[in-house]
Design a protein around this motif. Structure first.
Motif, PDB file in Angstrom:
ATOM      1  N   PRO A  44      36.235 -36.120  53.466  1.00 53.44           N
ATOM      2  CA  PRO A  44      35.685 -36.119  52.164  1.00 53.44           C
ATOM      3  C   PRO A  44      34.238 -36.879  52.062  1.00 53.44           C
ATOM      4  N   TRP A  45      33.962 -37.659  53.090  1.00 49.52           N
ATOM      5  CA  TRP A  45      32.720 -38.046  53.014  1.00 49.52           C
ATOM      6  C   TRP A  45      31.364 -37.329  53.289  1.00 49.52           C
ATOM      7  N   PHE A  46      31.875 -36.055  53.897  1.00 48.52           N
ATOM      8  CA  PHE A  46      30.992 -35.049  54.061  1.00 48.52           C
ATOM      9  C   PHE A  46      30.348 -34.684  52.665  1.00 48.52           C
ATOM     10  N   SER A  47      31.352 -34.101  51.983  1.00 47.30           N
ATOM     11  CA  SER A  47      31.193 -33.806  50.539  1.00 47.30           C
ATOM     12  C   SER A  47      30.348 -34.646  49.658  1.00 47.30           C
ATOM     13  N   ALA A  48      31.094 -35.955  49.643  1.00 46.40           N
ATOM     14  CA  ALA A  48      30.343 -37.024  48.845  1.00 46.40           C
ATOM     15  C   ALA A  48      28.929 -37.226  49.550  1.00 46.40           C
ATOM     16  N   LEU A  49      28.702 -37.077  50.779  1.00 50.61           N
ATOM     17  CA  LEU A  49      27.137 -37.273  51.227  1.00 50.61           C
ATOM     18  C   LEU A  49      26.214 -36.255  50.613  1.00 50.61           C
ATOM     19  N   TYR A  50      26.693 -34.861  50.683  1.00 55.53           N
ATOM     20  CA  TYR A  50      25.854 -33.896  50.003  1.00 55.53           C
ATOM     21  C   TYR A  50      25.942 -33.955  48.328  1.00 55.53           C
ATOM     22  N   THR A  51      26.935 -34.304  48.099  1.00 54.88           N
ATOM     23  CA  THR A  51      26.822 -34.752  46.540  1.00 54.88           C
ATOM     24  C   THR A  51      25.619 -35.747  45.911  1.00 54.88           C
ATOM     25  N   HIS A  52      25.444 -36.788  46.882  1.00 50.97           N
ATOM     26  CA  HIS A  52      24.344 -37.694  46.587  1.00 50.97           C
ATOM     27  C   HIS A  52      23.083 -36.972  46.906  1.00 50.97           C
ATOM     28  N   LYS A  53      23.129 -36.011  48.044  1.00 49.37           N
ATOM     29  CA  LYS A  53      21.723 -35.553  48.274  1.00 49.37           C
ATOM     30  C   LYS A  53      21.424 -34.465  47.295  1.00 49.37           C
ATOM     31  N   GLN A  54      22.396 -33.614  46.605  1.00 53.73           N
ATOM     32  CA  GLN A  54      22.138 -32.872  45.325  1.00 53.73           C
ATOM     33  C   GLN A  54      21.468 -33.623  44.188  1.00 53.73           C
ATOM     34  N   ASN A  55      22.240 -34.692  43.856  1.00 57.00           N
ATOM     35  CA  ASN A  55      21.757 -35.582  42.477  1.00 57.00           C
ATOM     36  C   ASN A  55      20.509 -36.034  42.891  1.00 57.00           C
ATOM     37  N   SER A  56      20.029 -36.324  44.198  1.00 52.41           N
ATOM     38  CA  SER A  56      18.691 -36.864  44.464  1.00 52.41           C
ATOM     39  C   SER A  56      17.695 -35.768  44.113  1.00 52.41           C
ATOM     40  N   LEU A  57      18.151 -34.469  44.381  1.00 45.86           N
ATOM     41  CA  LEU A  57      17.151 -33.242  44.267  1.00 45.86           C
ATOM     42  C   LEU A  57      17.035 -33.105  42.708  1.00 45.86           C
ATOM     43  N   ARG A  58      18.407 -33.306  42.037  1.00 48.04           N
ATOM     44  CA  ARG A  58      18.182 -33.036  40.590  1.00 48.04           C
ATOM     45  C   ARG A  58      17.244 -34.205  39.774  1.00 48.04           C
ATOM     46  N   TYR A  59      17.502 -35.309  40.115  1.00 42.61           N
ATOM     47  CA  TYR A  59      16.396 -36.434  39.460  1.00 42.61           C
ATOM     48  C   TYR A  59      15.327 -36.280  39.637  1.00 42.61           C
ATOM     49  N   SER A  60      15.005 -35.650  41.032  1.00 48.82           N
ATOM     50  CA  SER A  60      13.425 -35.747  41.410  1.00 48.82           C
ATOM     51  C   SER A  60      13.014 -34.419  40.508  1.00 48.82           C
ATOM     52  N   ALA A  61      13.643 -33.232  40.761  1.00 43.02           N
ATOM     53  CA  ALA A  61      13.219 -32.209  39.635  1.00 43.02           C
ATOM     54  C   ALA A  61      12.797 -32.669  38.261  1.00 43.02           C
ATOM     55  N   ALA A  62      13.992 -33.285  37.701  1.00 42.02           N
ATOM     56  CA  ALA A  62      13.728 -33.561  36.214  1.00 42.02           C
ATOM     57  C   ALA A  62      12.733 -34.558  36.008  1.00 42.02           C
ATOM     58  N   LYS A  63      12.132 -35.335  37.020  1.00 44.49           N
ATOM     59  CA  LYS A  63      10.893 -36.188  36.835  1.00 44.49           C
ATOM     60  C   LYS A  63       9.751 -35.482  37.481  1.00 44.49           C
ATOM     61  N   LEU A  64       9.787 -34.478  38.000  1.00 46.40           N
ATOM     62  CA  LEU A  64       8.686 -33.870  38.736  1.00 46.40           C
ATOM     63  C   LEU A  64       8.168 -34.768  39.881  1.00 46.40           C
TER      64      LEU A  64
END
Length: 463
Positions: free
Chosen positions: A190-210
């Motif tokens: 399950p840590w693989f999915s959790a790891l990439y979930t944090h990566k996805q959230n990082s991309l979403r956060y950066s996109a929202a703030k440009l």
């Protein structure tokens, strides 16, 4: 038969319309203009007006003011602007105006440059769509006259299985004797999915703030995280397949009198690691004078630095009590911070657990020495990085591909923490590898010798 005379005739209608038109013309300036042409403009009689000021009874009589006269209004010509000034010639630009050939330096930044910073293999496709609006005066007061929709397409990888891992390192079946049996019952952690979930959230956060995005190297840094169990035993294995970046953290006054300048001044250096133990000598940690100098400098500096000063003082207090691993001298790996979660899992690693690092056909013993960011994977100490690639440094990773296998043995740590016992490290990792089938004939086990023993001389300046 005699015809009755018409009461309303066309002559009467025309005469009536003419009278109405003549009456309406009297309300226009044309009669005055006709009179002025025939008889000249009328003479205006000048009327003198006397201004009378009321004076209070008690006040002395004020001096009479001279009467104000209104100037005579004679015949004047209409005012024409061209009699006083001339308008400059207006030169209109061609329609439509030409677009600039290039953007002035320093005024704008192209969006492609925005994504290029620290990014690999990131492509930008822009599109502007125009919709039918109303008038400009109405459209400009809309709540969102310009709507920017940022859409980013990113491939989300799945965890590699035993067969797919051969793309990263084709020698794995030759390194581990029971590789196929281990992978036959492997389960994706399950840590693989959790790891990439944090990566996805990082991309979403950066996109929202440009903001600059997580680059492809750090996004695609993990090929898989598998949970394995020995076919003929109870030994559990957490398999992490990733690249390898270098960390320079850690310090220990018991073993090292002075930290190298290139380490202590490197980017992101931290004097502490998650794995620590009580100090065993009275030698001062070499980082303490550096931190105390920073505290003195911040105390004298302008501005509010109370938070930073308090953090540095807490760090000094801990460095006086504990010792830590040293990146340049100790072989340890750094696991993603997300691995701290899931405390009830039997595959959850802990600080000090033994691990085997496989690169090509070489196997290196190490311990779990630190946790990193939740979205980052594949990090190791400078000592271990140089063992894989002698060209590695604080600013140069030893391996950029996903060819490094981190074979972690959860629950294998020693009962008491302390500096690495290197004979024990080499023997224990070899023993754990044997418990899951052993190494293959082409595997090369690289033992780690001790480079920095505990200092035994009397310290000159005790703490």
């Amino acid at each position: 038969m005699r015809r009755k005379p018409r009461i309303i005739t066309w002559f009467k209608v025309g005469l009536l319309l003419g009278l109405f038109g003549l009456a309406g013309a009297l309300c226009t300036p044309y009669p005055e203009r006709l009179y002025n042409r025939l008889f000249g403009p009328p003479k205006v009689k000048v009327v003198e007006r006397e201004v009378i000021r009321e004076v209070p009874a008690e006040a002395p009589p004020a001096q009479e003011l001279p009467p104000i006269t209104t100037p005579a209004l004679g015949h004047t010509e209409p005012w024409r602007p061209e009699d006083n000034f001339t308008m400059p010639e207006i030169v209109l630009p061609p329609f439509p105006p030409p677009l600039p050939e290039r953007v002035e330096a320093g005024l704008f930044t192209h969006l492609s440059e925005f994504f290029r910073r620290g990014t690999y293999q990131t492509h930008l496709q822009s599109m502007v769509n125009f919709k039918k609006g109303t008038t400009a005066s109405q459209d400009r007061v809309r709540k969102s006259p310009f709507l920017l929709k940022l859409q980013m397409e990113v491939f989300l990888p799945h965890a590699a299985n035993g067969k797919e891992l051969l793309h990263a390192n084709a020698k794995l079946p030759l390194v581990l004797r029971n590789y196929d049996q281990l992978m036959a019952n492997a389960a994706v952690s399950p840590w693989f999915s959790a790891l990439y979930t944090h990566k996805q959230n990082s991309l979403r956060y950066s996109a929202a703030k440009l903001q600059p995005f997580l680059d492809s190297h750090n996004y695609y840094d993990t090929d898989t995280v598998l949970e394995l169990k020995a076919p003929n035993g109870d030994t559990k294995v957490l398999w992490l397949q990733a690249d390898m970046d270098v960390v320079s953290d850690g310090s220990d006054g018991d073993r090292l009198a002075k930290m190298p300048e290139r380490i202590i001044n490197s980017d992101n250096f931290q004097p502490m690691t998650s794995y620590r133990w009580k100090k065993r000598t009275k030698f001062q940690n070499p980082v303490i004078p550096v931190l105390e100098a920073k505290i003195t400098k911040l105390t004298k500096a302008k501005g509010d630095h109370a938070g930073e000063i308090a953090s540095l003082r807490r760090m000094v207090s801990e460095l006086k009590i504990y010792s830590y691993l040293i990146s340049e001298y100790d072989p340890f790996i750094v696991l993603p911070g997300v691995f701290r979660e899931g405390g009830h899992s039997p595959y959850r690693p802990s600080m000090g657990d033994y691990a085997a690092v496989v690169y090509g056909n070489r196997v290196f013993p190490a311990i779990v020495g630190d946790f990193g960011p939740k979205r980052k994977s594949g990090e190791a100490s400078l000592r271990l990085a140089k063992a894989l690639n002698p060209e590695a440094s604080v600013y140069r990773r030893p391996v950029s591909s996903l060819g490094v296998s981190y074979i972690i043995f959860p629950g294998s740590r020693e009962p008491e923490t302390g500096p690495i016992d290197y004979p024990r490290l080499n023997a224990r990792v070899r023993e754990l590898l044997d418990s899951i089938g052993g190494l293959g004939e082409q595997a090369q086990f690289c033992e780690m010798p001790e480079l920095l023993p505990i200092r035994t001389e009397t310290p000159k300046t005790p703490q």
